[in-house]
Scaffold this motif. Structure first.
Motif, mmCIF file in Angstrom:
data_model
loop_
_atom_site.group_PDB
_atom_site.id
_atom_site.type_symbol
_atom_site.label_atom_id
_atom_site.label_comp_id
_atom_site.label_asym_id
_atom_site.label_seq_id
_atom_site.Cartn_x
_atom_site.Cartn_y
_atom_site.Cartn_z
ATOM 1 N N LEU A 240 0.820 -1.211 0.000
ATOM 2 C CA LEU A 240 0.000 0.000 0.000
ATOM 3 C C LEU A 240 0.856 1.263 0.000
ATOM 4 N N LEU A 241 2.063 1.176 0.513
ATOM 5 C CA LEU A 241 2.948 2.339 0.594
ATOM 6 C C LEU A 241 3.375 2.834 -0.789
ATOM 7 N N GLN A 242 3.201 2.002 -1.806
ATOM 8 C CA GLN A 242 3.573 2.380 -3.170
ATOM 9 C C GLN A 242 2.451 3.111 -3.909
ATOM 10 N N ILE A 243 1.249 3.129 -3.339
ATOM 11 C CA ILE A 243 0.114 3.795 -3.996
ATOM 12 C C ILE A 243 0.135 5.263 -3.582
ATOM 13 N N LEU A 244 0.692 6.093 -4.449
ATOM 14 C CA LEU A 244 0.873 7.509 -4.134
ATOM 15 C C LEU A 244 -0.253 8.350 -4.696
ATOM 16 N N GLY A 245 -0.697 9.292 -3.883
ATOM 17 C CA GLY A 245 -1.711 10.248 -4.309
ATOM 18 C C GLY A 245 -1.097 11.632 -4.415
ATOM 19 N N VAL B 88 -2.306 1.738 -12.274
ATOM 20 C CA VAL B 88 -3.562 1.271 -11.689
ATOM 21 C C VAL B 88 -3.206 0.293 -10.577
ATOM 22 N N TYR B 89 -3.871 0.457 -9.445
ATOM 23 C CA TYR B 89 -3.643 -0.420 -8.292
ATOM 24 C C TYR B 89 -4.940 -1.111 -7.912
ATOM 25 N N TYR B 90 -4.867 -2.421 -7.740
ATOM 26 C CA TYR B 90 -5.987 -3.201 -7.228
ATOM 27 C C TYR B 90 -5.653 -3.587 -5.788
ATOM 28 N N VAL B 91 -6.583 -3.301 -4.879
ATOM 29 C CA VAL B 91 -6.383 -3.604 -3.462
ATOM 30 C C VAL B 91 -7.459 -4.600 -3.034
ATOM 31 N N PRO B 92 -7.033 -5.758 -2.469
ATOM 32 C CA PRO B 92 -8.009 -6.764 -2.030
ATOM 33 C C PRO B 92 -8.701 -6.344 -0.735
ATOM 34 N N LYS B 93 -9.860 -6.906 -0.512
ATOM 35 C CA LYS B 93 -10.707 -6.560 0.629
ATOM 36 C C LYS B 93 -9.968 -6.632 1.966
ATOM 37 N N GLU B 94 -9.087 -7.595 2.130
ATOM 38 C CA GLU B 94 -8.403 -7.744 3.418
ATOM 39 C C GLU B 94 -7.448 -6.588 3.742
ATOM 40 N N LEU B 95 -7.179 -5.710 2.776
ATOM 41 C CA LEU B 95 -6.308 -4.553 3.017
ATOM 42 C C LEU B 95 -7.073 -3.228 3.025
ATOM 43 N N TRP B 96 -8.390 -3.271 2.928
ATOM 44 C CA TRP B 96 -9.172 -2.029 2.814
ATOM 45 C C TRP B 96 -9.051 -1.128 4.032
ATOM 46 N N VAL B 97 -9.044 -1.686 5.217
ATOM 47 C CA VAL B 97 -8.947 -0.844 6.415
ATOM 48 C C VAL B 97 -7.612 -0.096 6.424
ATOM 49 N N GLN B 98 -6.522 -0.824 6.201
ATOM 50 C CA GLN B 98 -5.197 -0.202 6.191
ATOM 51 C C GLN B 98 -5.080 0.835 5.072
ATOM 52 N N ALA B 99 -5.735 0.581 3.937
ATOM 53 C CA ALA B 99 -5.674 1.486 2.785
ATOM 54 C C ALA B 99 -6.644 2.659 2.909
ATOM 55 N N ARG B 100 -7.463 2.663 3.965
ATOM 56 C CA ARG B 100 -8.416 3.742 4.207
ATOM 57 C C ARG B 100 -9.387 3.900 3.031
ATOM 58 N N VAL B 101 -9.811 2.783 2.490
ATOM 59 C CA VAL B 101 -10.634 2.756 1.278
ATOM 60 C C VAL B 101 -11.892 3.607 1.403
ATOM 61 N N TYR C 167 8.980 17.309 2.533
ATOM 62 C CA TYR C 167 10.170 17.374 1.665
ATOM 63 C C TYR C 167 9.905 16.943 0.229
ATOM 64 N N GLY C 168 8.741 17.297 -0.276
ATOM 65 C CA GLY C 168 8.415 17.030 -1.675
ATOM 66 C C GLY C 168 7.917 15.632 -1.967
ATOM 67 N N SER C 169 7.745 14.792 -0.958
ATOM 68 C CA SER C 169 7.239 13.434 -1.223
ATOM 69 C C SER C 169 5.716 13.435 -1.193
ATOM 70 N N TRP C 170 5.130 12.586 -2.006
ATOM 71 C CA TRP C 170 3.678 12.478 -2.096
ATOM 72 C C TRP C 170 3.167 11.509 -1.040
ATOM 73 N N PRO C 171 1.956 11.716 -0.550
ATOM 74 C CA PRO C 171 1.393 10.787 0.427
ATOM 75 C C PRO C 171 0.946 9.482 -0.233
ATOM 76 N N ASN C 172 0.976 8.404 0.566
ATOM 77 C CA ASN C 172 0.436 7.140 0.073
ATOM 78 C C ASN C 172 -0.957 6.937 0.670
ATOM 79 N N VAL C 173 -1.636 5.898 0.238
ATOM 80 C CA VAL C 173 -3.030 5.679 0.657
ATOM 81 C C VAL C 173 -3.202 5.497 2.156
ATOM 82 N N THR C 174 -2.151 5.139 2.867
ATOM 83 C CA THR C 174 -2.271 4.949 4.312
ATOM 84 C C THR C 174 -2.095 6.254 5.080
ATOM 85 N N ASP C 175 -1.576 7.282 4.425
ATOM 86 C CA ASP C 175 -1.277 8.547 5.104
ATOM 87 C C ASP C 175 -2.510 9.402 5.364
#
Length: 166
Positions: free
Chosen positions: A83-88, A140-153, A98-106
């Motif tokens: 999930l840390l690789q999915i940048l918004g 494009v990123y596909y996130v399975p149901k078991e990671l939805w809470v961590q990904a803040r879906v 410092y110029g870095s983009w947030p990931n879905v968990t941030d």
């Protein structure tokens, strides 16, 4: 994380039981629209059959690089660290980090596409994230149901498609 470079590779991952048919259907729906050869127009990815996939595999587009066709590769998350690789995109975050983009968990963010993939029956099992970083699109990123809470879906979906206020 599984990285998919082209449609025929997605089909190989399906055959090897590394990704679900539902993810192949979703990619096929996009690819059918890009084919030079006309094919029966399937408007709903859930209506795509193995016969449609077989037809698509015989087309030149099946071996074309997703990065060139779609502006990025397809990624299938498997573990929480993926999930840390999915940048918004959030400029305020970038300014204070410092110029870095947030990931879905941030933080919750708005996306070009962030929604559940419908299933033929039962509850959705996947969410798709897409942020168009260039004129062709983006990864494009596909996130399975078991990671939805961590990904803040739920928060991302709400930020992407806010309900109109009364």
């Amino acid at each position: 994380m599984i990285k998919i470079h082209q449609f025929n590779e997605a089909c190989q991952y399906y055959i090897q039981h590394k990704i679900s048919f539902r993810l192949v259907q979703d990619q096929a729906a996009v690819m059918l629209g890009l084919c030079q050869n006309p094919h029966s127009s399937v408007s709903n990815p859930l209506e795509i059959t193995q016969a449609d996939i077989d037809w698509l595999m015989r087309q030149a587009e099946a071996t074309q690089d997703y990065s060139e066709l779609l502006g990025g590769y397809i990624y299938v998350c498997e573990i929480e660290e993926d999930l840390l690789q999915i940048l918004g995109c959030n400029f305020e975050w970038a300014e204070t980090h410092y110029g870095s983009w947030p990931n879905v968990t941030d933080i919750p963010m708005s996306w070009d596409v962030c929604n559940y993939l419908a299933e033929t029956s039962g509850d959705p099992q996947w969410v798709i994230f897409l942020l168009c970083w260039n004129n062709a699109g983006g990864p494009v990123y596909y996130v399975p149901k078991e990671l939805w809470v961590q990904a803040r879906v739920a928060e991302h979906i709400e930020a992407t498609s806010p309900t109109p206020s009364d």
